[in-house]
Motif scaffolding. Structure first.
Motif, mmCIF file in Angstrom:
data_model
loop_
_atom_site.group_PDB
_atom_site.id
_atom_site.type_symbol
_atom_site.label_atom_id
_atom_site.label_comp_id
_atom_site.label_asym_id
_atom_site.label_seq_id
_atom_site.Cartn_x
_atom_site.Cartn_y
_atom_site.Cartn_z
ATOM 1 N N THR A 147 0.854 -1.186 0.000
ATOM 2 C CA THR A 147 0.000 0.000 0.000
ATOM 3 C C THR A 147 0.889 1.235 0.000
ATOM 4 O O THR A 147 1.864 1.311 0.756
ATOM 5 N N LYS A 148 0.551 2.203 -0.827
ATOM 6 C CA LYS A 148 1.369 3.416 -1.002
ATOM 7 C C LYS A 148 1.485 4.216 0.295
ATOM 8 O O LYS A 148 0.519 4.398 1.026
ATOM 9 N N THR A 150 3.029 3.540 3.122
ATOM 10 C CA THR A 150 3.014 2.796 4.380
ATOM 11 C C THR A 150 4.421 2.333 4.768
ATOM 12 O O THR A 150 5.356 2.408 3.977
ATOM 13 N N THR A 165 3.417 0.124 -5.780
ATOM 14 C CA THR A 165 2.454 0.543 -4.762
ATOM 15 C C THR A 165 1.056 0.802 -5.325
ATOM 16 O O THR A 165 0.883 1.140 -6.496
ATOM 17 N N GLN A 167 -3.154 2.184 -3.929
ATOM 18 C CA GLN A 167 -3.851 3.040 -2.967
ATOM 19 C C GLN A 167 -4.441 2.257 -1.795
ATOM 20 O O GLN A 167 -4.691 2.812 -0.736
ATOM 21 N N ASP A 168 -4.693 0.953 -1.986
ATOM 22 C CA ASP A 168 -5.266 0.151 -0.900
ATOM 23 C C ASP A 168 -4.645 -1.239 -0.896
ATOM 24 O O ASP A 168 -4.044 -1.687 -1.896
ATOM 25 N N ALA A 169 -4.780 -1.912 0.248
ATOM 26 C CA ALA A 169 -4.161 -3.228 0.437
ATOM 27 C C ALA A 169 -4.745 -4.278 -0.495
ATOM 28 O O ALA A 169 -4.032 -5.165 -0.968
ATOM 29 N N ALA A 172 -3.051 -4.093 -3.842
ATOM 30 C CA ALA A 172 -1.667 -4.565 -3.737
ATOM 31 C C ALA A 172 -1.623 -6.088 -3.620
ATOM 32 O O ALA A 172 -0.752 -6.746 -4.204
ATOM 33 N N THR A 186 2.836 -6.872 4.083
ATOM 34 C CA THR A 186 1.872 -6.348 5.046
ATOM 35 C C THR A 186 2.276 -6.851 6.428
ATOM 36 O O THR A 186 3.247 -7.590 6.568
#
Length: 279
Positions: A147-148, A150, A165, A167-169, A172, A186
């Motif tokens: 995620t971008k 993080t 990257t 915007q959300d997990a 990704a 993560t």
């Protein structure tokens, strides 16, 4: 006393009280109030989110706040906050302490002070099952998703990978499933849950054993409050020794929950941990 001396004495009073206020510490203020204002997430399960039945905040961090307040002999007041505002809620004095799955980083360490960590989160690399026996060294220079913005993205750079990257997990994670990246980074808790979900969809994933990065999780407080820091550290150690933290852990993220997390580290000074802090 002469009139002149009396006048000087009166003029000195505001300065005296100003100095006294400056020297007053937050712990003394909390003791006077009989209250611990503890900031938690407003809606981030399993740490703190509204209970479906009572609508009251419930979760691991809420229980830790309650236990800390009890250990300190204070009444608890919860202060709901967001991920984006959790540092500001301490810096501006809206809350006395912050318990919101808060990882130590260099930037945060310059903004607020951290207690001794009560556990160490890990950034982990998820891969396709056929790559499960490889080491982190095998992924240097390879495309790895995160995620971008993080700490997951930071850890990829730290280990020599090429971050891809999103915007959300979820996006990704999809990049790994669709072979647009050889791995996805993560935290352990999220990784275990995602591996389980992927298996239901017929996709076999695994987690590389060596962590990408270590993230000590502690209680956040305003800087330059040594008495409060000492009190919180002492309280956490007592909660660790008497099994309170273990009980809270097992209730919310332990081996018998969907997160299947095992608590390995005990409460200890941050300086005892051998790790490279993320930015």
């Amino acid at each position: 006393m002469t009139v002149k001396k009396s006048a000087l004495a009166l003029l000195a009073l505001p300065l005296y009280f100003a100095c006294s206020a400056a020297n007053a510490d937050l712990l003394a203020d909390m003791t006077t109030r009989g209250e611990l204002k503890c900031a938690v997430y407003s809606d981030v399960p399993p740490f703190s989110s509204p209970d479906a039945k009572t609508r009251q905040l419930a979760g691991m961090d809420v229980d830790l706040c309650q236990a800390l307040a009890q250990q300190m002999g204070l009444k608890l007041t919860l202060v709901p906050t967001s991920v984006e505002a959790r540092i500001a809620v301490i810096a501006t004095g809206r809350a006395d302490v912050l318990i919101a799955n808060l990882a130590y980083t260099k930037t945060r360490g310059n903004q607020i002070q951290f207690s001794d960590p009560y556990y160490v989160a890990k950034e982990m690399l998820l891969v396709k099952k056929e790559n499960a026996d490889k080491t982190l060294a095998d992924f240097k220079g390879k495309r790895i998703s995160a995620t971008k913005g993080t700490t997951s993205e930071q850890s990829i750079v730290l280990k020599g990978g090429k971050p891809v990257t999103f915007q959300d997990a979820a996006s990704a994670f999809l990049a790994l499933e669709q072979n647009k990246a050889v791995g996805f980074v993560t935290n352990t808790m999220t990784g275990i849950k995602m591996i389980s979900q992927a298996k239901k969809d017929g996709i076999e994933l695994a987690m590389i054993k060596e962590p990408m990065a270590l993230e000590p999780i502690g209680v956040g407080m305003k800087r330059d409050e040594p008495a409060l820091l000492a009190k919180v550290n002492g309280s956490l150690k007592a909660m660790d020794d008497n099994g309170t933290i273990d009980k809270i852990w097992d209730t919310w993220i332990g081996p018998n929950t969907e997160y299947k997390m095992v608590r390995e580290e005990r409460v200890q000074p941050l300086s005892n941990l051998k790790f490279e802090p993320l930015e």
